[in-house]
Design a protein around this motif. Structure first.
Motif, mmCIF file in Angstrom:
data_model
loop_
_atom_site.group_PDB
_atom_site.id
_atom_site.type_symbol
_atom_site.label_atom_id
_atom_site.label_comp_id
_atom_site.label_asym_id
_atom_site.label_seq_id
_atom_site.Cartn_x
_atom_site.Cartn_y
_atom_site.Cartn_z
ATOM 1 N N LYS A 53 0.831 -1.203 0.000
ATOM 2 C CA LYS A 53 0.000 0.000 0.000
ATOM 3 C C LYS A 53 0.872 1.261 0.000
ATOM 4 N N LYS A 54 1.882 1.286 0.860
ATOM 5 C CA LYS A 54 2.771 2.446 0.940
ATOM 6 C C LYS A 54 3.603 2.591 -0.332
ATOM 7 N N PHE A 55 4.101 1.466 -0.849
ATOM 8 C CA PHE A 55 4.893 1.509 -2.079
ATOM 9 C C PHE A 55 4.050 2.009 -3.240
ATOM 10 N N GLY A 56 2.790 1.579 -3.319
ATOM 11 C CA GLY A 56 1.908 2.017 -4.399
ATOM 12 C C GLY A 56 1.610 3.498 -4.344
ATOM 13 N N ARG A 117 0.316 -0.043 -9.927
ATOM 14 C CA ARG A 117 -0.331 0.234 -8.643
ATOM 15 C C ARG A 117 -1.640 -0.555 -8.523
ATOM 16 N N ARG A 118 -2.394 -0.604 -9.617
ATOM 17 C CA ARG A 118 -3.645 -1.358 -9.623
ATOM 18 C C ARG A 118 -3.388 -2.849 -9.408
ATOM 19 N N LYS A 119 -2.360 -3.372 -10.070
ATOM 20 C CA LYS A 119 -2.034 -4.794 -9.937
ATOM 21 C C LYS A 119 -1.515 -5.114 -8.539
ATOM 22 N N LEU A 120 -0.782 -4.181 -7.933
ATOM 23 C CA LEU A 120 -0.327 -4.378 -6.552
ATOM 24 C C LEU A 120 -1.514 -4.435 -5.596
ATOM 25 N N ALA A 121 -2.483 -3.544 -5.788
ATOM 26 C CA ALA A 121 -3.677 -3.526 -4.932
ATOM 27 C C ALA A 121 -4.477 -4.805 -5.109
ATOM 28 N N LYS A 122 -4.598 -5.277 -6.331
ATOM 29 C CA LYS A 122 -5.332 -6.515 -6.607
ATOM 30 C C LYS A 122 -4.642 -7.701 -5.932
ATOM 31 N N TRP A 123 -3.310 -7.761 -6.041
ATOM 32 C CA TRP A 123 -2.530 -8.833 -5.404
ATOM 33 C C TRP A 123 -2.687 -8.782 -3.886
ATOM 34 N N ARG A 124 -2.640 -7.588 -3.331
ATOM 35 C CA ARG A 124 -2.708 -7.420 -1.882
ATOM 36 C C ARG A 124 -4.068 -7.857 -1.342
#
Length: 159
Positions: A53-56, A117-124
């Protein structure tokens, strides 16, 4: 001149191609040879783990401490396993130029693109795939006429 000032003038005879006689003045110190130490770079203090979240939202700030004028690039890449888990086409997250104009610390902010960022949020949020993602930070700095200095660090992204 017109005001009556007297100037010291000396006549100097010379011939082109003639070897100058050695200086006979003992009052002049010989100039020491110039020793140019090549500039070096080092990575500043930074964490090796960051939340997704912070990295995104904020990205990752890289500090490069230089001892002289240098320039180079900072590259942030996903490892193969992380790239497959996020289903991204290319592994490079961000590349930016780093310039030091002398002995100081240069800061570079590396932020992921909007699609990443969207893919990171989806993974998380999904909880599928690997429990962590791994990024590799590579900073390649060059001093003029010297070999390239490569600094590396591994960064773990937590869900």
């Amino acid at each position: 001149d017109a005001a009556g000032n007297v100037e010291d003038k000396k006549a100097l005879d010379f011939e082109i191609g003639q070897v100058a006689p050695p200086a006979s003045g003992d009052d002049l110190d010989p100039v020491p040879p110039i020793t140019d130490k090549p500039a070096t770079a080092a990575l500043g203090e930074m964490g090796s783990r960051v939340s997704a979240k912070k990295f995104g939202k904020k990205g990752f700030t890289v500090r490069v401490a230089c001892t002289g004028a240098m320039e180079g690039t900072a590259t942030l890449k996903l490892n193969k396993r992380s790239a497959r888990a996020l289903e991204v086409g290319k592994r490079t997250v961000k590349t930016k130029a780093v310039k030091c104009y002398g002995a100081h610390t240069a800061k570079v902010k590396l932020k992921p693109s909007k699609s990443l960022r969207r893919k990171l949020a989806k993974w998380r949020k999904s909880g599928d795939g690997p429990s962590t993602l791994t990024l590799k930070l590579t900073v390649a700095m060059t001093d003029l006429g010297q070999p390239t200095q490569t600094l590396k660090k591994s960064i773990t992204i937590l869900p």
